[in-house]
Design a protein around this motif. Structure first.
Motif, PDB file in Angstrom:
ATOM      1  N   LEU A  97     -16.549   3.813 -27.147  1.00 21.93           N
ATOM      2  CA  LEU A  97     -17.947   3.529 -27.411  1.00 21.93           C
ATOM      3  C   LEU A  97     -18.139   2.849 -28.767  1.00 21.93           C
ATOM      4  CD1 LEU A  97     -19.599   6.822 -26.068  1.00 21.93           C
ATOM      5  CD2 LEU A  97     -19.693   4.535 -25.031  1.00 21.93           C
ATOM      6  N   THR A  98     -17.364   3.269 -29.722  1.00 20.54           N
ATOM      7  CA  THR A  98     -17.433   2.647 -31.056  1.00 20.54           C
ATOM      8  C   THR A  98     -17.024   1.184 -31.004  1.00 20.54           C
ATOM      9  OG1 THR A  98     -16.948   4.781 -32.081  1.00 20.54           O
ATOM     10  CG2 THR A  98     -16.671   2.828 -33.446  1.00 20.54           C
ATOM     11  N   LEU A  99     -15.966   0.890 -30.234  1.00 19.59           N
ATOM     12  CA  LEU A  99     -15.524  -0.500 -30.087  1.00 19.59           C
ATOM     13  C   LEU A  99     -16.586  -1.348 -29.389  1.00 19.59           C
ATOM     14  CD1 LEU A  99     -11.760   0.004 -29.111  1.00 19.59           C
ATOM     15  CD2 LEU A  99     -12.671  -0.844 -31.267  1.00 19.59           C
ATOM     16  N   LEU A 100     -17.240  -0.780 -28.370  1.00 16.65           N
ATOM     17  CA  LEU A 100     -18.272  -1.527 -27.652  1.00 16.65           C
ATOM     18  C   LEU A 100     -19.470  -1.830 -28.543  1.00 16.65           C
ATOM     19  CD1 LEU A 100     -18.209   0.247 -24.164  1.00 16.65           C
ATOM     20  CD2 LEU A 100     -17.388  -2.051 -24.718  1.00 16.65           C
ATOM     21  N   THR A 101     -19.885  -0.887 -29.353  1.00 22.21           N
ATOM     22  CA  THR A 101     -21.032  -1.088 -30.219  1.00 22.21           C
ATOM     23  C   THR A 101     -20.756  -2.101 -31.327  1.00 22.21           C
ATOM     24  OG1 THR A 101     -20.352   0.840 -31.504  1.00 22.21           O
ATOM     25  CG2 THR A 101     -21.998   1.192 -29.764  1.00 22.21           C
ATOM     26  N   THR A 102     -19.508  -2.098 -31.814  1.00 18.66           N
ATOM     27  CA  THR A 102     -19.157  -3.068 -32.878  1.00 18.66           C
ATOM     28  C   THR A 102     -19.057  -4.486 -32.348  1.00 18.66           C
ATOM     29  OG1 THR A 102     -16.827  -2.549 -32.513  1.00 18.66           O
ATOM     30  CG2 THR A 102     -17.976  -1.362 -34.293  1.00 18.66           C
ATOM     31  N   GLN A 103     -18.751  -4.648 -31.057  1.00 22.52           N
ATOM     32  CA  GLN A 103     -18.657  -5.997 -30.483  1.00 22.52           C
ATOM     33  C   GLN A 103     -20.056  -6.543 -30.166  1.00 22.52           C
ATOM     34  OE1 GLN A 103     -16.047  -5.552 -27.117  1.00 22.52           O
ATOM     35  NE2 GLN A 103     -14.197  -5.317 -28.386  1.00 22.52           N
ATOM     36  N   LEU A 117      -9.841  18.481 -23.491  1.00 20.99           N
ATOM     37  CA  LEU A 117     -11.236  18.063 -23.601  1.00 20.99           C
ATOM     38  C   LEU A 117     -11.500  17.321 -24.909  1.00 20.99           C
ATOM     39  CD1 LEU A 117     -13.094  21.214 -22.195  1.00 20.99           C
ATOM     40  CD2 LEU A 117     -12.925  18.957 -21.127  1.00 20.99           C
ATOM     41  N   ILE A 118     -10.951  17.846 -25.995  1.00 17.41           N
ATOM     42  CA  ILE A 118     -11.129  17.182 -27.296  1.00 17.41           C
ATOM     43  C   ILE A 118     -10.472  15.806 -27.288  1.00 17.41           C
ATOM     44  CG2 ILE A 118     -10.533  17.317 -29.744  1.00 17.41           C
ATOM     45  CD1 ILE A 118     -10.770  20.358 -29.505  1.00 17.41           C
ATOM     46  N   LYS A 119      -9.287  15.714 -26.689  1.00 16.12           N
ATOM     47  CA  LYS A 119      -8.597  14.422 -26.609  1.00 16.12           C
ATOM     48  C   LYS A 119      -9.421  13.419 -25.820  1.00 16.12           C
ATOM     49  CE  LYS A 119      -4.274  12.327 -25.052  1.00 16.12           C
ATOM     50  NZ  LYS A 119      -2.956  12.579 -24.407  1.00 16.12           N
ATOM     51  N   THR A 120      -9.975  13.865 -24.680  1.00 19.16           N
ATOM     52  CA  THR A 120     -10.794  12.964 -23.861  1.00 19.16           C
ATOM     53  C   THR A 120     -12.051  12.528 -24.600  1.00 19.16           C
ATOM     54  OG1 THR A 120      -9.994  14.084 -21.876  1.00 19.16           O
ATOM     55  CG2 THR A 120     -11.959  12.738 -21.641  1.00 19.16           C
ATOM     56  N   GLN A 121     -12.686  13.456 -25.315  1.00 20.63           N
ATOM     57  CA  GLN A 121     -13.887  13.126 -26.068  1.00 20.63           C
ATOM     58  C   GLN A 121     -13.589  12.118 -27.173  1.00 20.63           C
ATOM     59  OE1 GLN A 121     -15.863  16.505 -27.706  1.00 20.63           O
ATOM     60  NE2 GLN A 121     -17.609  15.349 -28.503  1.00 20.63           N
ATOM     61  N   LEU A 122     -12.484  12.268 -27.844  1.00 17.79           N
ATOM     62  CA  LEU A 122     -12.114  11.318 -28.905  1.00 17.79           C
ATOM     63  C   LEU A 122     -11.849   9.936 -28.331  1.00 17.79           C
ATOM     64  CD1 LEU A 122      -9.795  13.567 -31.119  1.00 17.79           C
ATOM     65  CD2 LEU A 122     -12.105  12.787 -31.647  1.00 17.79           C
ATOM     66  N   GLN A 123     -11.184   9.890 -27.175  1.00 22.38           N
ATOM     67  CA  GLN A 123     -10.918   8.591 -26.559  1.00 22.38           C
ATOM     68  C   GLN A 123     -12.216   7.894 -26.144  1.00 22.38           C
ATOM     69  OE1 GLN A 123      -8.231   9.622 -23.389  1.00 22.38           O
ATOM     70  NE2 GLN A 123      -6.415   9.510 -24.694  1.00 22.38           N
ATOM     71  N   LEU A 124     -13.170   8.671 -25.553  1.00 20.73           N
ATOM     72  CA  LEU A 124     -14.461   8.089 -25.186  1.00 20.73           C
ATOM     73  C   LEU A 124     -15.230   7.623 -26.410  1.00 20.73           C
ATOM     74  CD1 LEU A 124     -15.629  10.607 -22.423  1.00 20.73           C
ATOM     75  CD2 LEU A 124     -14.915   8.229 -22.089  1.00 20.73           C
ATOM     76  N   ASN A 125     -15.196   8.416 -27.470  1.00 24.26           N
ATOM     77  CA  ASN A 125     -15.885   8.037 -28.697  1.00 24.26           C
ATOM     78  C   ASN A 125     -15.301   6.758 -29.292  1.00 24.26           C
ATOM     79  OD1 ASN A 125     -17.771   8.514 -30.879  1.00 24.26           O
ATOM     80  ND2 ASN A 125     -15.996   9.058 -32.118  1.00 24.26           N
ATOM     81  N   GLU A 126     -13.981   6.617 -29.212  1.00 25.91           N
ATOM     82  CA  GLU A 126     -13.330   5.409 -29.729  1.00 25.91           C
ATOM     83  C   GLU A 126     -13.749   4.188 -28.932  1.00 25.91           C
ATOM     84  OE1 GLU A 126      -8.812   3.704 -30.557  1.00 25.91           O
ATOM     85  OE2 GLU A 126      -9.125   5.719 -29.768  1.00 25.91           O
TER      86      GLU A 126
END
Length: 277
Positions: free
Chosen positions: A271-277, A260-269
């Motif tokens: 989302l971060t890339l989408l917001t920066t673009q 679960l933590i691994k999946t959450q980190l991947q989703l957060n990564e």
């Protein structure tokens, strides 16, 4: 004295020696290096090593000792518990120059051991041998030394066993064309349980054969079995089953949380890339 020493070598040392031999210069027929580890109560445990560049001529040997000491000091910063315990060389024989090299290591540690590894794979085996140097001569006369064989055994930490099993899976045809990935935790537990069940069946069969007088008893095996029985906690079957089930539930919970933590980190990564673009 030193003849009572027992040398235990870890697999990583063998891999490092083979790697140094494969990377040797074209004009080098033999590779030497320093053995690192611990020595306690007649047991020398070799946990690490490194190569020492050298050249051998007919009447002398040249080794880069300053380089060897620099590498040792750097290793001490990372592994302060590892000390010089001897030296290694590729090949199956002790050469004329071995006594000169051994004399140097005698100044670096007390009772150094010499380990040879036959990388030519004679008889389809990688011969591993250990020696100590025993002084010879008469008082006030000419002194010499003789390399005397000592016992050498392989030993492994638990993580090294997992690595060796993974390397063993690469054997066979087609291994070079397909990668071998480490198994998941639960798969490793299942494999270990299957291997343990097979070994227990062999032990039970051996005991039954001895009781039926179909096999000769072995005192050493009997002592090992007695140690094994005493190592098992004296619990009732129901109590042991409940404790085992509880441990398995804890393991499954930890694995689930990790996923679960691994999946959450991947989703957060993402989302971060989408917001920066």
């Amino acid at each position: 004295m030193a003849l009572n020493l027992v040398v235990k070598v870890h697999p990583v040392v063998l891999f490092q020696i083979v790697d140094a031999y494969e990377r040797r210069n074209a004009d080098s027929h033999r590779v030497i290096g320093t053995l690192l580890g611990t020595a306690d109560k007649g047991v020398v445990e070799v946990t690490n090593c490194f190569c020492v560049p050298h050249k051998e001529h007919a009447d002398q040997v040249e080794a880069e000792l300053n380089y060897a000491m620099d590498v040792y000091e750097l290793n001490r910063r990372v592994n302060s518990s590892e000390n010089i315990v001897g030296w290694w060389a590729t090949g199956s024989e002790v050469t004329n120059h071995s006594s000169v090299i051994h004399e140097y290591y005698s100044r670096e540690c007390r009772e150094p051991v010499h380990v040879t590894l036959d990388t030519s794979l004679a008889d389809a085996r990688m011969g591993l041998r250990g020696y100590v140097c025993v002084p010879l001569g008469v008082p006030r006369g000419k002194q010499g030394c003789m390399f005397t064989p000592i016992d050498v055994a392989l030993t492994c930490y638990e993580p090294e066993v997992v690595g060796l099993r993974l390397c063993h899976r690469t054997l066979g045809g087609g291994a070079r064309s397909r990668p071998v990935q480490p198994a998941h935790d639960l798969a490793l537990v299942a494999d270990a349980a299957g291997s343990l069940a097979t070994l227990l069946d062999q032990v039970v069969q051996y005991v039954e054969d001895v009781l039926a007088e179909n096999a000769a008893p072995n005192n050493a095996v009997g002592r090992e079995l007695l140690e094994l029985v005493h190592a098992v906690p004296n619990l009732a079957a129901d109590t042991f089953a409940d404790a085992f089930a509880s441990s398995v539930k804890d393991l499954l919970m930890v694995v689930t949380l990790a996923q679960l933590i691994k999946t959450q980190l991947q989703l957060n990564e993402k989302l971060t890339l989408l917001t920066t673009q």
